[in-house]
Design a protein around this motif. Structure first.
Motif, PDB file in Angstrom:
ATOM      1  N   SER A 142       1.351  -1.289   0.217  1.00  0.00           N
ATOM      2  CA  SER A 142      -0.486   0.139   0.086  1.00  0.00           C
ATOM      3  C   SER A 142       0.982   1.721   0.154  1.00  0.00           C
ATOM      4  N   THR A 143       0.354   2.233  -0.166  1.00  0.00           N
ATOM      5  CA  THR A 143       0.506   3.517   0.057  1.00  0.00           C
ATOM      6  C   THR A 143       1.505   3.698   1.275  1.00  0.00           C
ATOM      7  N   LEU A 175       7.439   3.860   4.526  1.00  0.00           N
ATOM      8  CA  LEU A 175       7.940   3.183   5.588  1.00  0.00           C
ATOM      9  C   LEU A 175       9.230   3.235   4.829  1.00  0.00           C
ATOM     10  N   LEU A 176       8.657   2.169   4.386  1.00  0.00           N
ATOM     11  CA  LEU A 176       9.735   1.265   3.530  1.00  0.00           C
ATOM     12  C   LEU A 176      10.795   1.983   2.477  1.00  0.00           C
ATOM     13  N   LYS A 197      13.869  -0.887   5.572  1.00  0.00           N
ATOM     14  CA  LYS A 197      12.861  -1.119   4.850  1.00  0.00           C
ATOM     15  C   LYS A 197      11.988  -1.964   6.103  1.00  0.00           C
ATOM     16  N   VAL A 198      12.519  -2.053   7.311  1.00  0.00           N
ATOM     17  CA  VAL A 198      11.506  -3.253   8.696  1.00  0.00           C
ATOM     18  C   VAL A 198      10.194  -1.822   8.989  1.00  0.00           C
ATOM     19  N   TYR A 199       9.549  -2.241   9.255  1.00  0.00           N
ATOM     20  CA  TYR A 199       7.924  -1.866   9.328  1.00  0.00           C
ATOM     21  C   TYR A 199       6.375  -2.665  10.023  1.00  0.00           C
ATOM     22  N   ALA A 227       2.237   0.751   9.725  1.00  0.00           N
ATOM     23  CA  ALA A 227       1.557   1.928   8.834  1.00  0.00           C
ATOM     24  C   ALA A 227      -0.237   1.742   8.336  1.00  0.00           C
ATOM     25  N   LYS A 228      -0.668   1.007   9.828  1.00  0.00           N
ATOM     26  CA  LYS A 228      -2.089   1.799   9.194  1.00  0.00           C
ATOM     27  C   LYS A 228      -2.545   2.537  10.422  1.00  0.00           C
ATOM     28  N   VAL A 229      -1.589   2.660  10.506  1.00  0.00           N
ATOM     29  CA  VAL A 229      -1.560   3.973  11.397  1.00  0.00           C
ATOM     30  C   VAL A 229      -1.909   5.216  10.429  1.00  0.00           C
ATOM     31  N   LEU A 230      -0.032   4.937   9.312  1.00  0.00           N
ATOM     32  CA  LEU A 230       0.259   5.844   9.066  1.00  0.00           C
ATOM     33  C   LEU A 230      -0.998   5.938   7.834  1.00  0.00           C
ATOM     34  N   ASP A 231      -1.903   5.153   7.610  1.00  0.00           N
ATOM     35  CA  ASP A 231      -2.588   5.335   6.813  1.00  0.00           C
ATOM     36  C   ASP A 231      -3.469   5.526   6.981  1.00  0.00           C
TER      37      ASP A 231
END
Length: 454
Positions: free
Chosen positions: A211-212, A217-218, A224-226, A231-235
């Motif tokens: 996803s975007t 984050l990557l 490249k680790v998250y 990722a969901k909170v950034l989304d």
């Protein structure tokens, strides 16, 4: 005769800058006398009606017996409550791509449409050959918003149909810019961080299967680790910042420049230039800096009276930047609450627990609760004051290890979706160039030949 020393540009502008200040100053009484709505808002903070839109709606007041009564804020994207949209995808999937589709095309996609749209966006996450080296890596800047703007304008040189105003062509340009703005932002930061700060330089290509939010984050992190939570909170942050009515400064800029017949790259560059201001997209940076100053100047962060005293000093221009503001509190439209902040807070709390920063989240919560009391005591306000979405977004970006220089660019990665929708709507309904009026209060003067001037 002794020759006069030549004045340099800095000395010259120091002197003549003061002349400009004196010459151009207009008394506040004149604005009132002629009924000028400064900032295109009336004395109650209501915006001057300048257009119609299908794209989004904001509610901060209810009409009761002909009187406007403040209410909890509400926000709709294309007719759907932002609360319902977030509930609909959260826990099931990432929402950025789905809500982008909604804002651009006016309806929610079915499963097949969403998958096809994701493929189109992912296929568009490419830059012209050597663009990163020749444009982004050359003349890196700490101001990443300026770096992005430069890159967007340069991309126009690679588009053979740059000036074609047809809706299909503008949609193509918008989708490409939506797809690559995270690359322009993150790569711009890495170039600055390497050339100006001396850190290692690395470029990670986006992954077409992600996803975007995941790709941001990557691309940003060396390893490249998250986590999925990160990722969901950034989304969620991206979705909440995507669109906010046609009247906000950068979206109105989009409308104004589009109405002039300008190309998509110039329109987006203008919107970026508007967003970067600290009164608009840069507000979350000020919140983070203010909270840092609070922690440095309040000895006991569990003492609410001490926090209230600090907040009072902020309003009295005795603390932090001495501007008399509590950043992240209050909004031009919302009164009792900002729905984006209410949605975001629960996700912020989850991330704070996962990061071991519960105590810091508690300080934010205390300020959110106490600031309206302090403002009510010290200021005459016509509507309620509450935390806006920027109050928590900077804290989230900090917990995600996103550098300060990328806070406003992340806002731009989200808001470019709203800009694109408004640009298309403006072009579909274009009638006249947007041209507000200014009343001249200039004094007419008699011309004097050069030799007669004192």
């Amino acid at each position: 005769m002794e020759q006069k020393e030549k004045m340099n540009l800095v000395d010259y502008t120091d002197i003549y800058g003061k002349i400009c200040e004196q010459t151009d100053l207009i008394s506040a009484e004149l604005f009132d006398e002629f009924g000028v709505k400064r900032g295109l808002r009336d004395k109650n903070g209501n915006g001057v009606l300048s257009g119609l839109t299908h794209i989004s709606k904001i509610q901060a007041f209810k009409e009761v017996n002909g009187e406007k009564i403040p209410c909890d804020g509400k926000l709709w994207y294309r007719g759907y409550s932002i609360i319902d949209l977030v509930k609909g995808f959260h826990g099931e999937r990432f929402g950025y791509e789905e809500v982008t589709y909604l804002l651009l095309f006016g309806r929610l996609p079915n499963m097949a449409e969403l998958e096809e749209f994701k493929r189109v966006l992912n296929a568009s996450r490419t830059l012209p050959t050597n663009f990163t080296r020749d444009v982004i890596m050359k003349a890196p800047s700490k101001d990443i918003m300026n770096s992005i703007t430069k890159s967007v304008l340069t991309l126009a040189s690679y588009d053979d149909n740059m000036a074609d105003p047809s809706i299909s062509n503008v949609l193509r340009q918008c989708l490409q810019l939506i797809a690559i703005l995270p690359m322009l932002s993150v790569y711009g930061y890495h170039a600055y961080n390497h050339y100006e700060c001396g850190d290692s330089f690395y470029i990670h290509r986006p992954d077409e299967n992600l996803s975007t939010a995941e790709n941001i984050l990557l691309m940003l992190r060396p390893d490249k680790v998250y986590t999925e939570l990160e990722a969901k909170v950034l989304d969620i942050a991206l979705v909440l910042h995507m669109e906010h009515g046609g009247g906000n400064n950068s979206t109105f800029t989009t409308r104004v420049v589009s109405s002039a017949g300008s190309d998509t790259y110039s329109v987006v560059a203008a919107a970026l230039s508007s967003l970067k201001g600290p009164k608009h997209g840069g507000a979350n940076i000020k919140v983070v800096e203010m909270m840092r100053d609070l922690r440095e100047n309040v000895s006991d962060l569990h003492d609410e009276e001490a926090i209230k005293e600090y907040l009072g000093k902020l309003l009295d221009k005795q603390a932090f930047d001495k501007k008399g503001l509590i950043y992240g509190m209050g909004h031009a439209v919302y009164s009792l609450s900002d729905p984006r902040a209410r949605i975001f807070k629960s996700f912020v709390e989850r991330l704070a627990k996962a990061k071991g920063r519960d105590e810091e989240f508690g300080i934010y919560s205390a300020v959110e609760r106490l600031a309206p009391e302090v403002i009510a005591e010290k200021r005459k306000i016509y509507k309620g004051v509450s935390a806006n979405v920027d109050f928590y977004s900077g804290f989230v970006y900090n917990m995600l290890d996103i550098p300060l220089e990328l806070y406003t660019p992340i806002f731009a990665m989200a808001r470019i979706v709203g800009w694109s929708a408004h640009r298309i709507e403006e072009l579909v309904n274009v009638d006249k160039i947007i041209r507000p009026a200014y009343l001249s209060i200039m004094e007419e003067k008699d011309y004097k030949p050069l030799e007669d001037r004192e």
